[in-house]
Design an enzyme around this catalytic site. Structure first.
Site, PDB file in Angstrom:
ATOM      1  N   ASP A 113       0.868  -1.380  -0.101  1.00 49.94           N
ATOM      2  CA  ASP A 113       0.042   0.141  -0.072  1.00 49.94           C
ATOM      3  C   ASP A 113       0.766   1.273  -0.203  1.00 49.94           C
ATOM      4  O   ASP A 113       0.489   2.111   0.575  1.00 49.94           O
ATOM      5  CB  ASP A 113      -0.817  -0.141   1.234  1.00 49.94           C
ATOM      6  N   GLU A 135      -0.595  -8.952  -1.300  1.00 49.91           N
ATOM      7  CA  GLU A 135      -1.069  -8.410   0.094  1.00 49.91           C
ATOM      8  C   GLU A 135      -2.243  -7.526  -0.311  1.00 49.91           C
ATOM      9  O   GLU A 135      -2.445  -6.450   0.076  1.00 49.91           O
ATOM     10  CB  GLU A 135      -0.008  -7.737   0.799  1.00 49.91           C
ATOM     11  N   GLU A 149      -2.202   5.034   2.853  1.00 51.32           N
ATOM     12  CA  GLU A 149      -1.908   3.721   2.623  1.00 51.32           C
ATOM     13  C   GLU A 149      -3.450   2.996   2.380  1.00 51.32           C
ATOM     14  O   GLU A 149      -3.392   2.288   1.361  1.00 51.32           O
ATOM     15  CB  GLU A 149      -1.244   3.149   3.697  1.00 51.32           C
ATOM     16  N   HIS A 238       6.378   4.932  12.720  1.00 52.66           N
ATOM     17  CA  HIS A 238       6.698   5.690  11.402  1.00 52.66           C
ATOM     18  C   HIS A 238       5.475   6.434  10.812  1.00 52.66           C
ATOM     19  O   HIS A 238       5.581   6.969   9.796  1.00 52.66           O
ATOM     20  CB  HIS A 238       7.526   5.188  10.545  1.00 52.66           C
ATOM     21  N   ARG A 240       2.564   8.355   9.241  1.00 57.17           N
ATOM     22  CA  ARG A 240       2.290   9.777   8.659  1.00 57.17           C
ATOM     23  C   ARG A 240       1.151  10.367   9.679  1.00 57.17           C
ATOM     24  O   ARG A 240       1.302  11.436   9.864  1.00 57.17           O
ATOM     25  CB  ARG A 240       1.917   9.995   7.074  1.00 57.17           C
ATOM     26  N   HIS A 271      13.265   5.024  12.703  1.00 54.44           N
ATOM     27  CA  HIS A 271      12.925   5.431  11.365  1.00 54.44           C
ATOM     28  C   HIS A 271      13.904   6.649  10.571  1.00 54.44           C
ATOM     29  O   HIS A 271      13.863   7.312  11.297  1.00 54.44           O
ATOM     30  CB  HIS A 271      11.778   5.393  10.999  1.00 54.44           C
TER      31      HIS A 271
HETATM   32  C1  UD1 Z   1       6.850   5.052   3.475  1.00 58.41           C
HETATM   33  C2  UD1 Z   1       5.582   4.566   2.921  1.00 58.41           C
HETATM   34  C3  UD1 Z   1       4.479   3.743   4.223  1.00 58.41           C
HETATM   35  C4  UD1 Z   1       5.380   2.543   4.573  1.00 58.41           C
HETATM   36  C5  UD1 Z   1       6.754   3.028   5.138  1.00 58.41           C
HETATM   37  C6  UD1 Z   1       7.689   2.094   5.576  1.00 58.41           C
HETATM   38  C7  UD1 Z   1       4.240   5.950   1.384  1.00 58.41           C
HETATM   39  C8  UD1 Z   1       3.490   7.055   1.142  1.00 58.41           C
HETATM   40  N1  UD1 Z   1       4.563   5.635   2.608  1.00 58.41           N
HETATM   41  O1  UD1 Z   1       6.649   5.801   4.373  1.00 58.41           O
HETATM   42  O2  UD1 Z   1       3.377   3.196   3.645  1.00 58.41           O
HETATM   43  O3  UD1 Z   1       4.682   2.231   5.778  1.00 58.41           O
HETATM   44  O4  UD1 Z   1       7.527   3.583   4.022  1.00 58.41           O
HETATM   45  O5  UD1 Z   1       8.817   2.248   6.305  1.00 58.41           O
HETATM   46  O6  UD1 Z   1       4.426   5.300   0.300  1.00 58.41           O
HETATM   47  N2  UD1 Z   1      14.051   8.166   4.437  1.00 58.41           N
HETATM   48  C9  UD1 Z   1      15.568   8.016   4.232  1.00 58.41           C
HETATM   49  N3  UD1 Z   1      16.433   6.821   4.124  1.00 58.41           N
HETATM   50  C10 UD1 Z   1      15.825   5.752   3.810  1.00 58.41           C
HETATM   51  C11 UD1 Z   1      14.070   5.983   4.209  1.00 58.41           C
HETATM   52  C12 UD1 Z   1      13.601   7.043   4.255  1.00 58.41           C
HETATM   53  O7  UD1 Z   1      16.501   9.042   4.485  1.00 58.41           O
HETATM   54  O8  UD1 Z   1      16.274   4.818   3.581  1.00 58.41           O
HETATM   55  C13 UD1 Z   1      13.835   9.497   4.723  1.00 58.41           C
HETATM   56  C14 UD1 Z   1      13.837  10.574   3.853  1.00 58.41           C
HETATM   57  O9  UD1 Z   1      13.933  11.731   4.285  1.00 58.41           O
HETATM   58  C15 UD1 Z   1      12.398  10.367   3.245  1.00 58.41           C
HETATM   59  C16 UD1 Z   1      11.728  10.233   4.288  1.00 58.41           C
HETATM   60  O10 UD1 Z   1      12.426   9.264   5.296  1.00 58.41           O
HETATM   61  O11 UD1 Z   1      12.182  11.663   2.350  1.00 58.41           O
HETATM   62  C17 UD1 Z   1      10.249   9.631   4.212  1.00 58.41           C
HETATM   63  O12 UD1 Z   1      10.233   8.437   3.324  1.00 58.41           O
HETATM   64  P1  UD1 Z   1       8.822   8.221   2.598  1.00 58.41           P
HETATM   65  O13 UD1 Z   1       9.051   6.851   1.865  1.00 58.41           O
HETATM   66  O14 UD1 Z   1       8.466   9.095   1.769  1.00 58.41           O
HETATM   67  O15 UD1 Z   1       7.953   7.805   3.809  1.00 58.41           O
HETATM   68  P2  UD1 Z   1       7.611   6.977   5.145  1.00 58.41           P
HETATM   69  O16 UD1 Z   1       7.094   7.416   6.205  1.00 58.41           O
HETATM   70  O17 UD1 Z   1       9.121   5.926   4.841  1.00 58.41           O
HETATM   71  N1  UDP Z   2      12.595  -3.861   9.850  1.00 56.06           N
HETATM   72  C1  UDP Z   2      13.884  -4.064   9.827  1.00 56.06           C
HETATM   73  N2  UDP Z   2      14.775  -3.156  10.593  1.00 56.06           N
HETATM   74  C2  UDP Z   2      14.312  -2.261  11.530  1.00 56.06           C
HETATM   75  C3  UDP Z   2      12.769  -2.094  11.673  1.00 56.06           C
HETATM   76  C4  UDP Z   2      11.812  -3.052  11.045  1.00 56.06           C
HETATM   77  O1  UDP Z   2      14.211  -4.928   9.065  1.00 56.06           O
HETATM   78  O2  UDP Z   2      15.244  -1.593  12.198  1.00 56.06           O
HETATM   79  C5  UDP Z   2      11.470  -4.706   9.166  1.00 56.06           C
HETATM   80  C6  UDP Z   2      10.690  -5.371  10.102  1.00 56.06           C
HETATM   81  O3  UDP Z   2      10.916  -6.708  10.552  1.00 56.06           O
HETATM   82  C7  UDP Z   2       9.330  -5.709   9.044  1.00 56.06           C
HETATM   83  C8  UDP Z   2       9.441  -4.421   8.246  1.00 56.06           C
HETATM   84  O4  UDP Z   2      10.680  -3.775   8.410  1.00 56.06           O
HETATM   85  O5  UDP Z   2       9.412  -6.680   8.102  1.00 56.06           O
HETATM   86  C9  UDP Z   2       8.475  -3.235   8.533  1.00 56.06           C
HETATM   87  O6  UDP Z   2       8.960  -2.090   7.907  1.00 56.06           O
HETATM   88  P1  UDP Z   2       8.200  -0.741   8.544  1.00 56.06           P
HETATM   89  O7  UDP Z   2       7.656  -0.812   9.692  1.00 56.06           O
HETATM   90  O8  UDP Z   2       9.061   0.404   7.997  1.00 56.06           O
HETATM   91  O9  UDP Z   2       6.656  -0.854   7.257  1.00 56.06           O
HETATM   92  P2  UDP Z   2       5.327  -1.064   7.494  1.00 56.06           P
HETATM   93  O10 UDP Z   2       5.405  -2.663   7.815  1.00 56.06           O
HETATM   94  O11 UDP Z   2       4.618  -0.303   8.542  1.00 56.06           O
HETATM   95  O12 UDP Z   2       4.685  -0.547   6.226  1.00 56.06           O
END
Ligand code: UD1
Ligand code: UDP
Length: 401
Positions: A113, A135, A149, A238, A240, A271
Site C-alpha cells: 500500500d 497483500e 496507505e 513511523h 504519517r 526510522h
Molecule cells: C513509507 C510508506 C509507508 C510505509 C513506510 C515503511 C508511502 C507514502 N509511505 O513511509 O506506507 O509504511 O514507508 O517504512 O508510501 N528516509 C531516508 N532513507 C531511507 C528511508 C527514508 O532518509 O532509507 C527518509 C527521507 O528523508 C524520506 C523520508 O524518510 O524523504 C520519508 O520516506 P517516505 O518513503 O516518503 O515515507 P515513509 O514515512 O518512510
Molecule cells: N524492520 C527491519 N529493521 C528495522 C525495523 C523493521 O528490518 O530496524 C523490518 C520489520 O521486521 C518488518 C519491516 O521492516 O518486516 C516493516 O517495515 P516498516 O515498519 O518500515 O513498514 P510497514 O510494515 O509499517 O509498512
C-alpha cells in the site's frame, strides 16, 4: 477494475515464457517481495523475471536487498530527503515509464500500500499491462487512517487484475468490492516466508548468527540486553498520521515507562524519516535504559524481535511477524487493517494516547497471565508458502489459453 487487456493479454508468449516485472521501493515491500523474487527465480523455465526498485527508500531498502542478495535490474533511485506524496508519485510515474516501455512485461507485480505500489499500478494501467497485487484486500475503511496507505491499497485493487489476499478476511473485503472470485487467491502473507527464511538461516548457521550478534553490539546494544534475564521492549514507529502530537505522545509514554521501570530496556531502531527522528531524539535521547539505534538490517531486527519481551509498534509488517514469533504486540494506532492478530489474541490496539500506551505496556510487564495469553496465540498470516502459492497461481493463469 482492470479486465483482460486487449493489447497485452498476459498469456504465454511463443517462447513459452511470461515476462514478469516485480516492482517495489520501501523496506516493507522489499521484505515481502524478496521471497517471491526468489521463488520466481527458481522458475526460469516459465518466467523471465526482472526486478525494478523505485528506491522510494534508499538506505532502508538497500539493507533488505543485501539481506536477501537481490540485485535489481532497474533502480529508479527516486528518494529525496523530506519527499512529499507529490514527489513520490510523480517520480515513480516518470521513472517507471521507460522500464515498462523497454521490458514490455506481461504482468507487473506490486505489493501492499505504499505510493510506489499505487504509482506503479497506475503506470502499468497506462501501458494496458496486467497488475498482480500482493497483500491485497486489507482495509480499515477510513481513507485518512492509515494515510495515504488506505487509499493507495483501494486504488491498487481497482487497477489490478489478480489479487493475492493473505487471509480469508482480506478475500471477503475484495468480494464486497465486486472483485471477481476467480481472480483472488488466498495465499498467506509473504512476510511469513521471509521471516521463516531468516529464522532458519540464523538457527542453522552459527557463524551467521554470531555475526548478527556482533553487528547488534556494534549498533550500540550490550549483550546482556539480549539475555532472557532482561526484559526488553522493542519499539518501532513511523506512521504519517501520527506525525506531530501523536509522536510526542508515543515518545512521552516511552520516557515515563523507562523512568518507572529502570530494569526494563527499551530498544528503538529509529526510522530515517526526519518527522520521526526529531521528536524521538529530542524526547528520548540520553536515558540509560532507552537505546536509540539506526534502522537495523533484517536479520539483526529479526534477532531482536526473537529476544524481545514485547513489541510496541505502529508497523504493519511487525504486526504480522510478532504472532509468528509468539511475541505480544501493542499497536500504537487507532485502528488496524490487520484485525486477525487482534482476534487471535497476540495484538492489542493501544492508540497514540500516552496513558493507554503506558497502561498497555505495564499490564504486560506486571501481569504474567495477561502476558501468557498474548504470547501463546497462533499466527493467522500463513505457513511460509505464500510465494509458492502466488507463483503456482501465476503459472496456471498466465499459461491458460
Ligand atoms: C513509507 C510508506 C509507508 C510505509 C513506510 C515503511 C508511502 C507514502 N509511505 O513511509 O506506507 O509504511 O514507508 O517504512 O508510501 N528516509 C531516508 N532513507 C531511507 C528511508 C527514508 O532518509 O532509507 C527518509 C527521507 O528523508 C524520506 C523520508 O524518510 O524523504 C520519508 O520516506 P517516505 O518513503 O516518503 O515515507 P515513509 O514515512 O518512510
Ligand atoms: N524492520 C527491519 N529493521 C528495522 C525495523 C523493521 O528490518 O530496524 C523490518 C520489520 O521486521 C518488518 C519491516 O521492516 O518486516 C516493516 O517495515 P516498516 O515498519 O518500515 O513498514 P510497514 O510494515 O509499517 O509498512
Amino acid at each position: 477494475m482492470a479486465e483482460d487487456c486487449a493489447q497485452n493479454p498476459g498469456r504465454l508468449r511463443d517462447s513459452g515464457m511470461s515476462k514478469i516485472l516485480v516492482v517495489f521501493g520501501t523496506r516493507p515491500e522489499a521484505v515481502k517481495m524478496a521471497p517471491l523474487v526468489k521463488q520466481l527465480e527458481t522458475r526460469g523455465d516459465s518466467f523471465e523475471t526482472r526486478v525494478c526498485v523505485t528506491a522510494q527508500h534508499r538506505v532502508m531498502l538497500d539493507q533488505i536487498l543485501d539481506a536477501f542478495d537481490i540485485r535489481p535490474h532497474y533502480d529508479l533511485d527516486i528518494m529525496t530527503s523530506g519527499q512529499d506524496l507529490y514527489d513520490i508519485t510523480t517520480h515513480v510515474l516518470a521513472g517507471i515509464r521507460p522500464v515498462l516501455k523497454e521490458f514490455k512485461p506481461d504482468m507487473v507485480l506490486v505489493q501492499g500500500d505504499t505510493t510506489t505500489t499505487f504509482g506503479t499500478a497506475l503506470a502499468a494501467y497506462y501501458e494496458q499491462t496486467d497488475v498482480g497485487h500482493v497483500e491485497a484486500g486489507l482495509r480499515t475503511g477510513n481513507i485518512y487512517s492509515p494515510y495515504p496507505e488506505e487509499v493507495n491499497r483501494q486504488l491498487t485493487t481497482r487497477l489490478s487484475k489478480y489479487h493475492f489476499a493473505p487471509t480469508p478476511l482480506n478475500r471477503d473485503n475484495l468480494l464486497k468490492e465486486n472483485v471477481s472470485p476467480e481472480h483472488i487467491a488466498v495465499t498467506g502473507n509473504t512476510v511469513i516466508d521471509a521471516l521463516i527464511m531468516v529464522v532458519d538461516r540464523l538457527e542453522s548457521d552459527q557463524q551467521r548468527s554470531d555475526r548478527v550478534t556482533e553487528n547488534i553490539q556494534r549498533a550500540g546494544l550490550a549483550p546482556k540486553i539480549l539475555t532472557s534475564a532482561t526484559k526488553m521492549v522493542l519499539v518501532t514507529g513511523h506512521r504519517r498520521e501520527s506525525f506531530g502530537a501523536g509522536f510526542v505522545n508515543i515518545c512521552e509514554a516511552i520516557r515515563s515507562l523507562a523512568a518507572k521501570h529502570a530494569a526494563v530496556q527499551f530498544v528503538y531502531p529509529v526510522h530515517l524519516n526526519p518527522n520521526v527522528r526529531e521528536p524521538v531524539e529530542k524526547i528520548l535521547s540520553g536515558r540509560d535504559n532507552v537505546h536509540l539505534l539506526e534502522p537495523l538490517p533484517y536479520e539483526e531486527f529479526v534477532h531482536l524481535m526473537s529476544n524481545a519481551y514485547l513489541l510496541l509498534t505502529d508497523s504493519g509488517g511487525v504486526q504480522e511477524e510478532a504472532p509468528a514469533l509468539a511475541k505480544p504486540v501493542l499497536v500504537m494506532r487507532e485502528n488496524t487493517e490487520r484485525p486477525e492478530a487482534v482476534e487471535a489474541g497476540t495484538a492489542k490496539l493501544v492508540g497514540t494516547d500516552r496513558t493507554e500506551i503506558v497502561a498497555g505496556v505495564e499490564e504486560l510487564l506486571t501481569d504474567a497471565a495477561a502476558y501468557q495469553r498474548m504470547a501463546t496465540a497462533t499466527n493467522p498470516y500463513g505457513d511460509g508458502t505464500a510465494a509458492e502459492k502466488i507463483v503456482r497461481f501465476l503459472s496456471e493463469h498466465l499459461s491458460a489459453t
